[in-house]
Design a protein around this motif. Sequence first.
Motif, PDB file in Angstrom:
ATOM      1  N   GLY A  47       1.061  -0.998   0.223  1.00 13.47           N
ATOM      2  CA  GLY A  47      -0.071  -0.412   0.146  1.00 13.47           C
ATOM      3  C   GLY A  47       0.789   1.205  -0.067  1.00 13.47           C
ATOM      4  N   THR A  48      -0.123   2.223  -0.132  1.00 13.44           N
ATOM      5  CA  THR A  48       0.871   3.591   0.574  1.00 13.44           C
ATOM      6  C   THR A  48       0.569   4.314   0.915  1.00 13.44           C
ATOM      7  OG1 THR A  48      -0.645   4.580  -1.132  1.00 13.44           O
ATOM      8  CG2 THR A  48       1.939   3.828  -2.433  1.00 13.44           C
ATOM      9  N   SER A  49       2.248   5.168   1.476  1.00  9.19           N
ATOM     10  CA  SER A  49       1.536   6.213   3.467  1.00  9.19           C
ATOM     11  C   SER A  49       1.680   7.729   2.410  1.00  9.19           C
ATOM     12  CB  SER A  49       1.652   5.135   3.989  1.00  9.19           C
ATOM     13  OG  SER A  49       1.910   6.417   5.283  1.00  9.19           O
ATOM     14  N   VAL A  50       0.806   8.278   2.942  1.00 13.84           N
ATOM     15  CA  VAL A  50       0.688   9.966   3.143  1.00 13.84           C
ATOM     16  C   VAL A  50       2.512  10.430   3.945  1.00 13.84           C
ATOM     17  CG1 VAL A  50      -0.024  12.246   3.403  1.00 13.84           C
ATOM     18  CG2 VAL A  50      -1.870  10.377   2.379  1.00 13.84           C
ATOM     19  N   GLU A  51       2.458   9.324   5.175  1.00 13.45           N
ATOM     20  CA  GLU A  51       2.946   9.990   5.991  1.00 13.45           C
ATOM     21  C   GLU A  51       4.673   9.928   5.324  1.00 13.45           C
ATOM     22  OE1 GLU A  51       2.512   7.858   9.378  1.00 13.45           O
ATOM     23  OE2 GLU A  51       2.450  10.119  10.595  1.00 13.45           O
ATOM     24  N   ALA A  52       4.489   8.739   5.078  1.00 16.29           N
ATOM     25  CA  ALA A  52       5.883   8.300   4.200  1.00 16.29           C
ATOM     26  C   ALA A  52       6.794   9.207   2.913  1.00 16.29           C
ATOM     27  CB  ALA A  52       5.681   6.889   3.900  1.00 16.29           C
ATOM     28  N   ILE A  53       4.992   9.123   2.160  1.00 19.76           N
ATOM     29  CA  ILE A  53       5.406  10.366   1.285  1.00 19.76           C
ATOM     30  C   ILE A  53       5.741  11.226   1.078  1.00 19.76           C
ATOM     31  CG2 ILE A  53       3.918  11.057  -1.369  1.00 19.76           C
ATOM     32  CD1 ILE A  53       2.223   8.778  -0.840  1.00 19.76           C
ATOM     33  N   LEU A  54       5.220  12.907   2.139  1.00 25.38           N
ATOM     34  CA  LEU A  54       5.704  12.955   2.453  1.00 25.38           C
ATOM     35  C   LEU A  54       7.182  13.053   3.229  1.00 25.38           C
ATOM     36  CD1 LEU A  54       2.845  14.597   4.825  1.00 25.38           C
ATOM     37  CD2 LEU A  54       3.381  15.535   3.154  1.00 25.38           C
TER      38      LEU A  54
ATOM     39  N   LYS B  65     -12.480  18.746  11.092  1.00 25.64           N
ATOM     40  CA  LYS B  65     -10.671  18.270  10.499  1.00 25.64           C
ATOM     41  C   LYS B  65      -9.880  17.013  11.016  1.00 25.64           C
ATOM     42  CE  LYS B  65     -12.132  23.248   9.443  1.00 25.64           C
ATOM     43  NZ  LYS B  65     -12.004  24.592   9.829  1.00 25.64           N
ATOM     44  N   GLY B  66      -9.929  17.326  12.300  1.00 21.81           N
ATOM     45  CA  GLY B  66      -9.000  16.623  12.754  1.00 21.81           C
ATOM     46  C   GLY B  66      -9.596  14.366  11.823  1.00 21.81           C
ATOM     47  N   ILE B  67     -10.625  14.714  11.951  1.00 18.01           N
ATOM     48  CA  ILE B  67     -10.579  13.745  11.679  1.00 18.01           C
ATOM     49  C   ILE B  67      -9.921  13.056  10.275  1.00 18.01           C
ATOM     50  CG2 ILE B  67     -12.143  11.472  11.274  1.00 18.01           C
ATOM     51  CD1 ILE B  67     -14.198  13.043  13.823  1.00 18.01           C
ATOM     52  N   GLY B  68      -9.855  13.740   9.510  1.00 21.14           N
ATOM     53  CA  GLY B  68     -10.447  13.848   8.703  1.00 21.14           C
ATOM     54  C   GLY B  68      -8.340  13.649   7.633  1.00 21.14           C
ATOM     55  N   MET B  69      -7.704  14.774   8.636  1.00 22.32           N
ATOM     56  CA  MET B  69      -6.038  14.614   9.170  1.00 22.32           C
ATOM     57  C   MET B  69      -5.431  13.178   8.829  1.00 22.32           C
ATOM     58  SD  MET B  69      -3.472  15.939   7.952  1.00 22.32           S
ATOM     59  CE  MET B  69      -4.296  17.477   7.052  1.00 22.32           C
ATOM     60  N   THR B  70      -6.380  12.767  10.458  1.00 20.75           N
ATOM     61  CA  THR B  70      -6.142  10.950  10.492  1.00 20.75           C
ATOM     62  C   THR B  70      -6.657   9.742   9.784  1.00 20.75           C
ATOM     63  OG1 THR B  70      -6.612  12.154  12.931  1.00 20.75           O
ATOM     64  CG2 THR B  70      -6.442   9.971  12.378  1.00 20.75           C
ATOM     65  N   LEU B  71      -7.232  10.281   8.999  1.00 21.95           N
ATOM     66  CA  LEU B  71      -7.948   9.239   8.208  1.00 21.95           C
ATOM     67  C   LEU B  71      -6.795   9.482   6.930  1.00 21.95           C
ATOM     68  CD1 LEU B  71     -11.709   9.394   8.103  1.00 21.95           C
ATOM     69  CD2 LEU B  71     -10.179   7.438   9.144  1.00 21.95           C
ATOM     70  N   VAL B  72      -6.323  10.139   6.563  1.00 23.45           N
ATOM     71  CA  VAL B  72      -5.140  10.440   5.328  1.00 23.45           C
ATOM     72  C   VAL B  72      -3.822   9.951   6.175  1.00 23.45           C
ATOM     73  CG1 VAL B  72      -4.022  12.521   4.416  1.00 23.45           C
ATOM     74  CG2 VAL B  72      -6.011  12.176   3.978  1.00 23.45           C
ATOM     75  N   LYS B  74      -3.233   7.901   8.506  1.00 23.43           N
ATOM     76  CA  LYS B  74      -3.188   6.199   8.903  1.00 23.43           C
ATOM     77  C   LYS B  74      -3.834   5.456   7.825  1.00 23.43           C
ATOM     78  CE  LYS B  74      -1.474   7.503  12.391  1.00 23.43           C
ATOM     79  NZ  LYS B  74       0.186   7.633  12.379  1.00 23.43           N
ATOM     80  N   VAL B  75      -4.689   5.363   6.696  1.00 24.82           N
ATOM     81  CA  VAL B  75      -6.182   4.905   6.205  1.00 24.82           C
ATOM     82  C   VAL B  75      -4.984   3.763   5.347  1.00 24.82           C
ATOM     83  CG1 VAL B  75      -7.256   4.152   4.547  1.00 24.82           C
ATOM     84  CG2 VAL B  75      -7.899   5.899   6.658  1.00 24.82           C
ATOM     85  N   GLY B  76      -3.746   4.551   4.567  1.00 27.56           N
ATOM     86  CA  GLY B  76      -3.274   4.305   3.718  1.00 27.56           C
ATOM     87  C   GLY B  76      -4.205   3.627   2.259  1.00 27.56           C
ATOM     88  N   GLY B  77      -3.587   3.368   1.237  1.00 30.11           N
ATOM     89  CA  GLY B  77      -4.092   3.084   0.021  1.00 30.11           C
ATOM     90  C   GLY B  77      -5.378   4.171  -0.729  1.00 30.11           C
ATOM     91  N   ALA B  78      -6.138   4.725  -1.364  1.00 32.06           N
ATOM     92  CA  ALA B  78      -6.430   5.159  -2.193  1.00 32.06           C
ATOM     93  C   ALA B  78      -8.064   6.174  -0.754  1.00 32.06           C
ATOM     94  CB  ALA B  78      -7.106   5.200  -3.568  1.00 32.06           C
ATOM     95  N   SER B  79      -8.390   5.037   0.121  1.00 26.63           N
ATOM     96  CA  SER B  79      -9.367   5.951   0.983  1.00 26.63           C
ATOM     97  C   SER B  79      -9.238   6.253   1.726  1.00 26.63           C
ATOM     98  CB  SER B  79     -10.668   4.652   1.250  1.00 26.63           C
ATOM     99  OG  SER B  79      -9.479   3.697   1.795  1.00 26.63           O
ATOM    100  N   GLY B  80      -7.780   6.134   2.301  1.00 27.92           N
ATOM    101  CA  GLY B  80      -7.304   7.322   3.282  1.00 27.92           C
ATOM    102  C   GLY B  80      -7.442   8.756   2.811  1.00 27.92           C
ATOM    103  N   PRO B  81      -6.967   9.442   1.382  1.00 27.86           N
ATOM    104  CA  PRO B  81      -7.450  10.681   0.842  1.00 27.86           C
ATOM    105  C   PRO B  81      -8.609  11.073   0.114  1.00 27.86           C
ATOM    106  CG  PRO B  81      -5.159   9.630   0.213  1.00 27.86           C
ATOM    107  CD  PRO B  81      -5.633   8.582   0.586  1.00 27.86           C
ATOM    108  N   LEU B  82      -9.437   9.588   0.132  1.00 28.25           N
ATOM    109  CA  LEU B  82     -11.287  10.056  -0.374  1.00 28.25           C
ATOM    110  C   LEU B  82     -11.604  10.262   0.681  1.00 28.25           C
ATOM    111  CD1 LEU B  82     -11.183   7.452  -2.984  1.00 28.25           C
ATOM    112  CD2 LEU B  82     -11.273   9.685  -3.489  1.00 28.25           C
ATOM    113  N   TYR B  83     -11.642   9.445   2.048  1.00 32.22           N
ATOM    114  CA  TYR B  83     -12.188  10.010   3.185  1.00 32.22           C
ATOM    115  C   TYR B  83     -11.785  10.969   4.214  1.00 32.22           C
ATOM    116  CZ  TYR B  83     -15.215   5.725   3.024  1.00 32.22           C
ATOM    117  OH  TYR B  83     -16.352   5.239   2.871  1.00 32.22           O
TER     118      TYR B  83
END
Lengths: 131, 200
Positions: A47-54, B65-72, B74-83
């Motif tokens: 998978g990919t991680s925003v944290e790792a990409i940053l 906003k806090g929930i959104g940042m956590t999802l971005v 921690k989720v991984g995959g495309a669903s993190g940025p989408l949710y």
Amino acid sequence: MSAANVGIVIVSHSPDVAKGTAEMVRQMVGDEVPLAWCGGDPAGGLGTSVEAILAAIDRAWSEAGVAILVDLGGAETNSEMAVEMQPPERAGRIVVCNAPIVEGAVIAATEASGGAALEIVKRTAEELSPA
Amino acid sequence: MLDVDGRRALIETVARAVIDHADELTQLDQAIGDGDHGINMKRGLEAVLADLDGLAQKPMPEALKGIGMTLVMKVGGASGPLYGTLAMTLGKELPEPADRAALAKALAAAIEAVKARGKSDVGQKTMLDVLAPVAAALADGGDPARAAAEAAEATVPMRAVRGRASFLGDRSIGHMDPGARSSALIVAAAAAALSPEARS
């Protein structure tokens, strides 16, 4: 390494693919471009991680900008998210290339090692994509 | 307007609804995706729950906003940025306090942000196929939870053109979209937590 050259970031779902691609870039292009890779989700699976990409963008950061090469869907979405989260002074100087990850990384790094501007690096990598 | 307890109940109910269905989401995703949707969402929402006290203290827009940042992150995959984009845009657009009309308007804006993030649109077998009917139900007096469940079911015969499922082409037909299912779970849980009975 020249800080004036565009940096390259490789983002794959697989750490092995990302690392292997980076090794190919190093061997074929040398040390003239800032280079970083990341792969795997936050738990260590595929998978990919925003944290790792940053973090990878920070490692490969160059004043000339950074070109990101990605593999599949989530890598692109997460990379675009990471680009938007950058501080304003980096705005417009990080791009996600629509190119095959391995070939794109090598050709982008080759272009970057000659001192090409970010736009040229991106365009050259994207010439590899089917129209 | 939700108080601290109301916000805590809302966030916890929504997170638990998805976490409790993680296996089902993973099975749906194994059919037409890469099989990580359940485990990814579970990881992200467990990270949200870990900060439940802190989030519940904040006004709803800030909490979102806090929930959104956590999802971005921690989720991984495309669903993190989408949710994550969905939650962060809701947080940006929601007034405090918000009535039903304000929620409908904020959701409509959040849907546009998700479309841009995923380069996707309604009708492509994604979470958008649930969220858009929910926004419509909110705006015209319908039942959002019911609209969500029916809309998720309606993704079964659709053909995916976005994400990993699109590689399958016609073989994506006949399976419910995992993102549509997780969106329906979230909407149903939120509607239950916000219902007058739950808050009396």
